[in-house]
Design an enzyme around this catalytic site. Structure first.
Site, PDB file in Angstrom:
ATOM      1  N   HIS A  33       0.850  -1.186   0.000  1.00 43.33           N
ATOM      2  CA  HIS A  33       0.000   0.000   0.000  1.00 43.33           C
ATOM      3  C   HIS A  33       0.889   1.241   0.000  1.00 43.33           C
ATOM      4  CE1 HIS A  33      -3.437  -2.606   1.630  1.00 43.33           C
ATOM      5  NE2 HIS A  33      -3.594  -2.395   0.343  1.00 43.33           N
TER       6      HIS A  33
ATOM      7  N   ARG B 129      -3.206   4.797  -2.084  1.00 39.26           N
ATOM      8  CA  ARG B 129      -3.086   3.444  -1.530  1.00 39.26           C
ATOM      9  C   ARG B 129      -2.788   2.388  -2.587  1.00 39.26           C
ATOM     10  NH1 ARG B 129      -5.793  -0.027   2.550  1.00 39.26           N
ATOM     11  NH2 ARG B 129      -6.757  -1.832   1.575  1.00 39.26           N
TER      12      ARG B 129
ATOM     13  N   TYR C 138     -11.605  -6.934   9.667  1.00 40.14           N
ATOM     14  CA  TYR C 138     -12.825  -7.093   8.895  1.00 40.14           C
ATOM     15  C   TYR C 138     -12.512  -8.131   7.830  1.00 40.14           C
ATOM     16  CZ  TYR C 138      -9.587  -3.819   6.926  1.00 40.14           C
ATOM     17  OH  TYR C 138      -8.412  -3.228   6.549  1.00 40.14           O
TER      18      TYR C 138
ATOM     19  N   GLU D 284       0.755  -5.070  10.959  1.00 42.44           N
ATOM     20  CA  GLU D 284       0.361  -3.654  10.883  1.00 42.44           C
ATOM     21  C   GLU D 284       1.233  -2.900  11.880  1.00 42.44           C
ATOM     22  OE1 GLU D 284      -1.918  -2.334   8.884  1.00 42.44           O
ATOM     23  OE2 GLU D 284      -3.420  -3.855   8.416  1.00 42.44           O
TER      24      GLU D 284
ATOM     25  N   ARG E  42       0.861   4.452   0.545  1.00 37.88           N
ATOM     26  CA  ARG E  42       1.024   5.477   1.585  1.00 37.88           C
ATOM     27  C   ARG E  42       1.630   4.941   2.874  1.00 37.88           C
ATOM     28  NH1 ARG E  42      -5.471   5.977   2.145  1.00 37.88           N
ATOM     29  NH2 ARG E  42      -5.881   3.916   3.020  1.00 37.88           N
ATOM     30  N   GLU E  43       1.802   3.623   2.986  1.00 35.63           N
ATOM     31  CA  GLU E  43       2.291   3.040   4.233  1.00 35.63           C
ATOM     32  C   GLU E  43       3.814   3.041   4.238  1.00 35.63           C
ATOM     33  OE1 GLU E  43       0.018  -0.633   4.410  1.00 35.63           O
ATOM     34  OE2 GLU E  43      -1.860   0.483   4.233  1.00 35.63           O
TER      35      GLU E  43
ATOM     36  N   ASN F  55      -3.694  -5.650  -2.328  1.00 37.68           N
ATOM     37  CA  ASN F  55      -4.042  -6.610  -1.276  1.00 37.68           C
ATOM     38  C   ASN F  55      -5.497  -7.089  -1.345  1.00 37.68           C
ATOM     39  OD1 ASN F  55      -2.728  -8.110   0.662  1.00 37.68           O
ATOM     40  ND2 ASN F  55      -3.452  -6.832   2.363  1.00 37.68           N
TER      41      ASN F  55
ATOM     42  N   HIS G  68       2.540  -3.771   6.706  1.00 40.76           N
ATOM     43  CA  HIS G  68       1.570  -2.711   6.424  1.00 40.76           C
ATOM     44  C   HIS G  68       1.557  -1.738   7.597  1.00 40.76           C
ATOM     45  CE1 HIS G  68      -0.811  -4.440   2.941  1.00 40.76           C
ATOM     46  NE2 HIS G  68      -0.065  -5.493   3.287  1.00 40.76           N
ATOM     47  N   SER G  69       0.713  -0.714   7.500  1.00 37.29           N
ATOM     48  CA  SER G  69       0.444   0.127   8.660  1.00 37.29           C
ATOM     49  C   SER G  69      -0.995   0.614   8.527  1.00 37.29           C
ATOM     50  CB  SER G  69       1.411   1.309   8.731  1.00 37.29           C
ATOM     51  OG  SER G  69       1.120   2.271   7.745  1.00 37.29           O
ATOM     52  N   TYR G  70      -1.673   1.084   9.557  1.00 38.90           N
ATOM     53  CA  TYR G  70      -1.166   1.216  10.895  1.00 38.90           C
ATOM     54  C   TYR G  70      -2.123   0.479  11.814  1.00 38.90           C
ATOM     55  CZ  TYR G  70      -4.937   4.681  11.007  1.00 38.90           C
ATOM     56  OH  TYR G  70      -6.148   5.296  10.902  1.00 38.90           O
TER      57      TYR G  70
HETATM   58  N1  ARG Z   1      -4.954  -3.453   6.354  1.00 33.94           N
HETATM   59  C1  ARG Z   1      -4.750  -4.628   5.527  1.00 33.94           C
HETATM   60  C2  ARG Z   1      -5.631  -4.518   4.315  1.00 33.94           C
HETATM   61  O1  ARG Z   1      -6.705  -3.994   4.408  1.00 33.94           O
HETATM   62  C3  ARG Z   1      -5.036  -5.841   6.321  1.00 33.94           C
HETATM   63  C4  ARG Z   1      -4.997  -7.132   5.597  1.00 33.94           C
HETATM   64  C5  ARG Z   1      -5.128  -8.260   6.552  1.00 33.94           C
HETATM   65  N2  ARG Z   1      -5.246  -9.548   5.900  1.00 33.94           N
HETATM   66  C6  ARG Z   1      -6.348 -10.030   5.403  1.00 33.94           C
HETATM   67  N3  ARG Z   1      -6.291 -11.185   4.812  1.00 33.94           N
HETATM   68  N4  ARG Z   1      -7.483  -9.402   5.512  1.00 33.94           N
HETATM   69  O2  ARG Z   1      -5.238  -4.896   3.250  1.00 33.94           O
HETATM   70 ZN    ZN Z   2      -1.869  -1.829   4.016  1.00 34.51          ZN
END
Ligand code: ARG
Ligand code: ZN
Length: 457
Positions: A190, A245, A396, A419, A192-193, A287, A344-346
């Site tokens: 991502h 992002r 989530y 994170e 911005r991270e 992602n 990743h963050s945060y």
């Molecule tokens: N902040 C990350 C995202 O939204 C978390 C990913 C965590 N992993 C997952 N399989 N949901 O991409």
């Molecule tokens: Zn991320």
């Protein structure tokens, strides 16, 4: 909420762009604390109709707070709306542009020259670096440590930038003559991270400059580190939009408009019609683009089919050259990779699969046990707390994430998303002064888990 948005779109505001650079002057970050399921639903509705004026930094969820960025022209209306709905909120950052300006102080030519004289390269962990500076540093490492470092270009980004993996290896295991277990770390997925990329290069610095301190670690483990897995997005976040992002691909020319006719797409028509109509939205969330449960089991808010959305999953799995190259490379090394880490963050969380479902993998307790030891090592350094748990539970549910793919498709048992700092005081705009402390503590955690997963097999 729709009525609020309808009032706003009449004026079609994209005026926050000044020249080429997006300004966040007067934008505020609000932390929202939903208390009831219906309040969470209100937030989810806002999230789905995401506009230029309200961006979500964290996804709405029943058991935690949500951080959103609100444009100055609607900030009062948004606050009124929350008050009216009795949804609690507080202002985390009162002026985002000020935080951006504060984050990454410039470096003078003299300071730069001093660095080169003192250490032989101009890399520093006192500020965040541009892509070209990072690539130069990798070249330096390869030259300076020819017996330890090999840099491999595993593919190219949409805009043609190299995707470079640094392999840190002292060669085959001296006793057994076999190849060593590999720890994989990627960062910068991502854009911005920034802290994630800074941490990845910090680890490279440790493994090289202090290779005698880490001789035991290097005797038993090979490292593969991809510090910038989304170069186009990374650069875009430096020069155009600090809060970018996604990748920078564009599918508008192919005029694949099928997503326009999904419910989410239609909702978008109402709230965001200009950009929608012309299909002018760039980028895919890498992602959400991995080929594991991609496009299936549509879980609410997890991955979007709308190209304008921050979590757009792409026109198909691995549509992005960045995710495809990374996946192919990991696949060809899957038998030796014992630990998959994606930075990743945060939020300060050490996340365990699955992300796509609340169901737990059968070896969940092994992964949790190892992660808790890592969190303990992190805590020992400066007392920073990292939460450990499944992505779906702590955050989530989402489909197409790399950690799920690494475990589910590549078969790497120990697969995690980390994170990094902080918990929202600065969020993505973590000041450069925190690069070194963040790196130190996380490196302690990574060493711990690397030892556990490469010896306990
Ligand atoms: N902040 C990350 C995202 O939204 C978390 C990913 C965590 N992993 C997952 N399989 N949901 O991409
Ligand atoms: Zn991320």
């Amino acid at each position: 909420f729709s009525s609020l948005v309808n009032n706003v779109i009449g004026e079609a505001k994209y005026s926050k762009t000044t020249g080429n650079r997006v300004s966040y002057k007067g934008h505020q970050v609000l932390r929202i604390h939903p208390m009831t399921p219906s309040q969470v639903d209100e937030l989810r509705e806002m999230r789905e109709t995401e506009t230029e004026d309200i961006k979500f930094w964290t996804e709405p969820s029943g058991n935690r707070t949500t951080d959103i960025v609100v444009a100055p022209d609607i900030i009062d209306d948004v606050k009124d709306f929350f008050r009216q709905k009795k949804i609690e909120y507080k202002v985390l950052l009162p002026d985002l542009q000020k935080t951006i300006a504060y984050q990454n102080p410039k470096m003078s030519k003299e300071q730069r020259d001093d660095l080169v004289t003192n250490q032989g390269h101009s890399m520093t962990w006192r500020r965040y670096q541009r892509f070209s500076e990072i690539m130069k540093y990798l070249e330096y490492l390869e030259m300076r440590y020819p017996n330890l470092i090999e840099v491999e270009t595993i593919g190219h980004s949409y805009e043609g930038q190299p995707l470079r993996v640094v392999k840190v290896s002292t060669g085959k295991n001296e006793k057994t003559g076999e190849s060593k277990p590999i720890v994989w770390i990627d960062a910068g997925m991502h854009a911005r991270e920034w802290i994630s990329t800074a941490v990845a290069t910090y680890i490279l610095n440790e493994l090289t400059e202090k290779n005698s301190t880490y001789s035991k670690l290097l005797d038993t483990i090979d490292w593969m580190i991809l510090p910038v897995s989304n170069p186009d997005g990374y650069e875009y976040s430096h020069v155009s939009d600090r809060l970018w992002r996604k990748t920078r691909s564009s599918y508008s020319d192919e005029s694949d408009s099928s997503s326009r006719y999904t419910p989410a797409g239609l909702l978008h028509l109402v709230t965001h019609y200009t950009k929608w109509f012309w299909g002018k939205c760039e980028g895919v969330d890498p992602n959400r683009n991995f080929d594991y449960h991609w496009g299936q089991d549509k879980i609410r808010n997890g991955a979007s089919t709308d190209p304008c959305h921050e979590t757009y999953e792409g026109p198909q799995a691995f549509s992005e050259p960045e995710t495809k190259a990374m996946a192919d490379y990991i696949m060809s090394n899957r038998n030796n990779i014992k630990l998959y880490l994606t930075l990743h963050s945060y939020n300060q969380m050490w996340l365990v699969p699955w992300g796509h479902t609340h169901t737990k993998p059968s070896d969940y307790s092994d992964l949790i046990r190892a992660a808790k030891k890592a969190a303990k090592s992190i805590h020992k350094v400066y007392g920073t707390s990292y939460k450990v748990g499944s992505s779906a539970d702590l955050l989530y549910p989402t489909t197409g994430a790399s950690d799920d793919w690494a475990k589910g498709k590549a078969g790497i048992k120990y697969s995690y998303t980390v994170e990094l700092r902080d918990r929202g005081a600065y969020g993505f705009l973590l000041p450069a002064t925190q690069i070194i402390p963040t790196s130190r503590e996380i490196w302690a955690g990574i060493r711990t888990i690397a030892r556990i997963v490469t010896t306990d097999i």
